[in-house]
Write an enzyme that holds these catalytic residues in place. Structure first.
Site, PDB file in Angstrom:
ATOM      1  N   ASP A   1       0.608  -4.253   5.322  1.00  0.00           N
ATOM      2  CA  ASP A   1      -0.504  -5.151   5.104  1.00  0.00           C
ATOM      3  C   ASP A   1      -0.562  -5.296   3.712  1.00  0.00           C
ATOM      4  O   ASP A   1      -0.018  -4.652   2.683  1.00  0.00           O
ATOM      5  CB  ASP A   1      -1.726  -4.780   5.825  1.00  0.00           C
ATOM      6  CG  ASP A   1      -2.357  -3.399   5.355  1.00  0.00           C
ATOM      7  OD1 ASP A   1      -1.381  -2.658   5.115  1.00  0.00           O
ATOM      8  OD2 ASP A   1      -3.370  -3.035   4.935  1.00  0.00           O
ATOM      9  N   GLU A   2      -1.238  -6.493   3.063  1.00  0.00           N
ATOM     10  CA  GLU A   2      -1.782  -6.463   1.761  1.00  0.00           C
ATOM     11  C   GLU A   2      -0.554  -6.562   0.724  1.00  0.00           C
ATOM     12  O   GLU A   2      -0.668  -5.592  -0.008  1.00  0.00           O
ATOM     13  CB  GLU A   2      -2.899  -5.974   1.457  1.00  0.00           C
ATOM     14  CG  GLU A   2      -4.057  -6.184   2.310  1.00  0.00           C
ATOM     15  CD  GLU A   2      -5.415  -5.592   2.023  1.00  0.00           C
ATOM     16  OE1 GLU A   2      -6.362  -6.192   2.271  1.00  0.00           O
ATOM     17  OE2 GLU A   2      -5.195  -4.279   1.558  1.00  0.00           O
ATOM     18  N   VAL A   3       0.830  -6.994   1.095  1.00  0.00           N
ATOM     19  CA  VAL A   3       1.860  -6.563   0.181  1.00  0.00           C
ATOM     20  C   VAL A   3       1.502  -7.486  -1.187  1.00  0.00           C
ATOM     21  O   VAL A   3       2.161  -8.781  -1.300  1.00  0.00           O
ATOM     22  CB  VAL A   3       3.026  -7.313   0.831  1.00  0.00           C
ATOM     23  CG1 VAL A   3       4.040  -6.820  -0.114  1.00  0.00           C
ATOM     24  CG2 VAL A   3       3.278  -6.554   2.214  1.00  0.00           C
ATOM     25  N   TYR A   4       0.666  -7.228  -2.006  1.00  0.00           N
ATOM     26  CA  TYR A   4       0.389  -7.870  -3.217  1.00  0.00           C
ATOM     27  C   TYR A   4       1.425  -8.231  -4.007  1.00  0.00           C
ATOM     28  O   TYR A   4       2.392  -7.306  -4.258  1.00  0.00           O
ATOM     29  CB  TYR A   4      -0.596  -7.080  -3.908  1.00  0.00           C
ATOM     30  CG  TYR A   4      -1.990  -6.849  -3.065  1.00  0.00           C
ATOM     31  CD1 TYR A   4      -2.627  -7.964  -2.522  1.00  0.00           C
ATOM     32  CD2 TYR A   4      -2.774  -5.673  -3.050  1.00  0.00           C
ATOM     33  CE1 TYR A   4      -3.880  -7.814  -1.689  1.00  0.00           C
ATOM     34  CE2 TYR A   4      -3.855  -5.180  -2.353  1.00  0.00           C
ATOM     35  CZ  TYR A   4      -4.365  -6.360  -1.884  1.00  0.00           C
ATOM     36  OH  TYR A   4      -5.612  -6.272  -1.108  1.00  0.00           O
TER      37      TYR A   4
ATOM     38  N   HIS B   1       0.853  -1.438   0.103  1.00  0.00           N
ATOM     39  CA  HIS B   1      -0.058   0.030  -0.009  1.00  0.00           C
ATOM     40  C   HIS B   1       0.938   1.352   0.021  1.00  0.00           C
ATOM     41  O   HIS B   1       0.614   2.384   0.835  1.00  0.00           O
ATOM     42  CB  HIS B   1      -1.077  -0.016   0.987  1.00  0.00           C
ATOM     43  CG  HIS B   1      -2.163  -0.825   0.993  1.00  0.00           C
ATOM     44  ND1 HIS B   1      -3.060  -0.760  -0.258  1.00  0.00           N
ATOM     45  CD2 HIS B   1      -2.666  -1.654   1.475  1.00  0.00           C
ATOM     46  CE1 HIS B   1      -3.990  -1.556  -0.329  1.00  0.00           C
ATOM     47  NE2 HIS B   1      -3.867  -2.549   0.936  1.00  0.00           N
TER      48      HIS B   1
END
Length: 444
Positions: free
Chosen positions: A151-154, A95
């Site tokens: 968070d949410e380390v795509y 993010h």
């Protein structure tokens, strides 16, 4: 069912400033309001509203001016006077859209098409993160706690450098994640040894207890487990928190939600949904073993799902939800006493907790439009109602905008109108035109 009230630990309200950043005067009013509700901390996610300087000045918002240094300091001063700790949240891995969207930062992305994830292999990326943190920490005198996101380390592991790294024996995506956050956490502790570091937990949920123990994170960070759903799985959440504790991370945080987690484009907050989420978190807190040290709960209020998505509910329409959620934590349920406190603080007569249902149109569906076969009497009633709504919206929109600019920048008011008013007016206009055309086919 009544649960015990929320145990000891901070009740922190999340301010997501990456969308609809409040004007400073309104921000101060919000802090005053939070203090009346028993809030004792702010989790402030500045993103592009922080007054970055030097080479990082390009990170500042362009749709509206970022807060000035004086404004950031005044917010902290007011919060401290109300007994609130200010905890900045700075994303350091996932993010990072507000950073990596800039052309000069493109080479630091994990993959070219994923704007949010930092390449963990480049020392330049760590230096960038540390400079962002340095500026934030220095503008928060007396800072004790820092949230580093993560968070949410795509798409992690999908970059060319990561693929090469993963070919080495024993290298996994889990280790790739852990190596970066450990490097960042150690760098923070080297410069500011007294600072407590919090990070989101979701990238660690699938990791074994042994992997976490060997990660190097034990003693460096405190995981914050987030779940914003009304049907939160209590047993699974308790098990996760116990796993972190057994791995050596006994100091943990919870994260609930009072707005911005229903859908990416939600306009009006459903209070019941968020109260239910807090009731589930109360069950979690009541089920934990004494070995788990629950440091507090962050009550998140997301303004966008990410930097490039549309606005979620604005703060004013979500304040009843926040008040109801806080009182639920304090009383163990949303009882009559909790309801009374909410209405007293808000200055309103009632808080609507039940969800609202919408009527479904049955006499002018796409089928009717395509074939131009309608019941003229019903169709004309629909057209008249649509025309009435159009007039009402046109009358109201300027009044709403006039009120909004007292609380938010002009750019926020314009974005909200384009997202939530224009998108309603256009279909209404089409309905009036299409019905007129269809009725001509059915009436002599």
């Amino acid at each position: 069912m009544k649960c015990p009230p929320w145990p000891k630990g901070k009740k922190v309200v999340h301010l997501d400033l990456k969308g609809a950043p409040p004007r400073v005067e309104y921000l101060h009013r919000l802090i005053e309001f939070f203090s009346q509700l028993g809030v004792d901390g702010l989790l402030v996610e500045y993103e592009d509203m922080f007054p970055y300087e030097g080479e990082l000045k390009l990170l500042q918002a362009t749709a509206q001016p970022a807060y000035s240094q004086e404004e950031v300091l005044s917010m902290q001063e007011l919060a401290r006077s109300k007994g609130m700790e200010v905890i900045p949240l700075v994303q350091t891995f996932g993010h990072m859209e507000f950073v990596l969207k800039h052309r000069s930062m493109w080479h630091l992305r994990e993959t070219s098409h994923c704007v949010g994830t930092l390449n963990p292999h480049r020392e330049e990326g760590v230096k960038l993160v540390m400079e962002m943190l340095r500026q934030v920490v220095e503008l928060h005198p007396g800072l004790n706690t820092l949230h580093i996101g993560a968070d949410e380390v795509y798409m992690l592991g999908e970059g060319e450098e990561s693929k090469l790294w993963l070919t080495s024996p024993g290298h996994t995506v889990e280790q790739l994640f852990l190596s970066h956050v450990t490097k960042v956490a150690k760098a923070i502790k080297k410069v500011w040894s007294h600072i407590t570091i919090i990070m989101w937990d979701d990238m660690m949920r699938g990791m074994s207890q042994e992997t976490l123990k060997a990660s190097g994170l034990v003693g460096l960070i405190q995981p914050m487990l987030w779940d914003y759903t009304p049907n939160l799985d209590v047993d699974k959440t308790v098990s996760l928190l116990q796993k972190y504790c057994s791995a050596g991370m006994a100091d943990v945080w919870a994260a609930s939600s009072f707005k911005g987690s229903t859908s990416v484009y939600t306009c009006v907050t459903c209070t019941q949904r968020h109260v239910d989420n807090h009731l589930q978190w109360l069950k979690v807190a009541a089920s934990l073993s004494p070995s788990v040290n629950l440091k507090g709960i962050a009550i998140t209020g997301w303004q966008r799902y990410d930097h490039l998505s549309v606005l979620c509910e604005l703060m004013p329409v979500a304040l009843p939800s926040l008040a109801a959620c806080l009182q639920t934590l304090l009383h163990g349920q949303f009882c009559a006493e909790a309801h009374s406190k909410v209405t007293e603080v808000l200055g309103i007569s009632a808080v609507e907790v039940e969800a609202m249902e919408r009527f479904v149109r049955g006499w002018f569906s796409p089928y009717h439009r395509q074939r131009r076969i309608v019941t003229p009497l019903m169709a004309m009633q629909i057209r008249n109602q649509a025309a009435t709504y159009l007039v009402m919206l046109q009358q109201k929109v300027e009044a709403v905008k006039e009120e909004m600019v007292h609380l938010y920048p002009e750019s926020t008011a314009q974005e909200w109108i384009e997202e939530h008013v224009s998108t309603v007016m256009a279909p209404l206009q089409r309905i009036t035109e299409d019905i007129g055309a269809c009725v001509k086919e059915m009436v002599p």
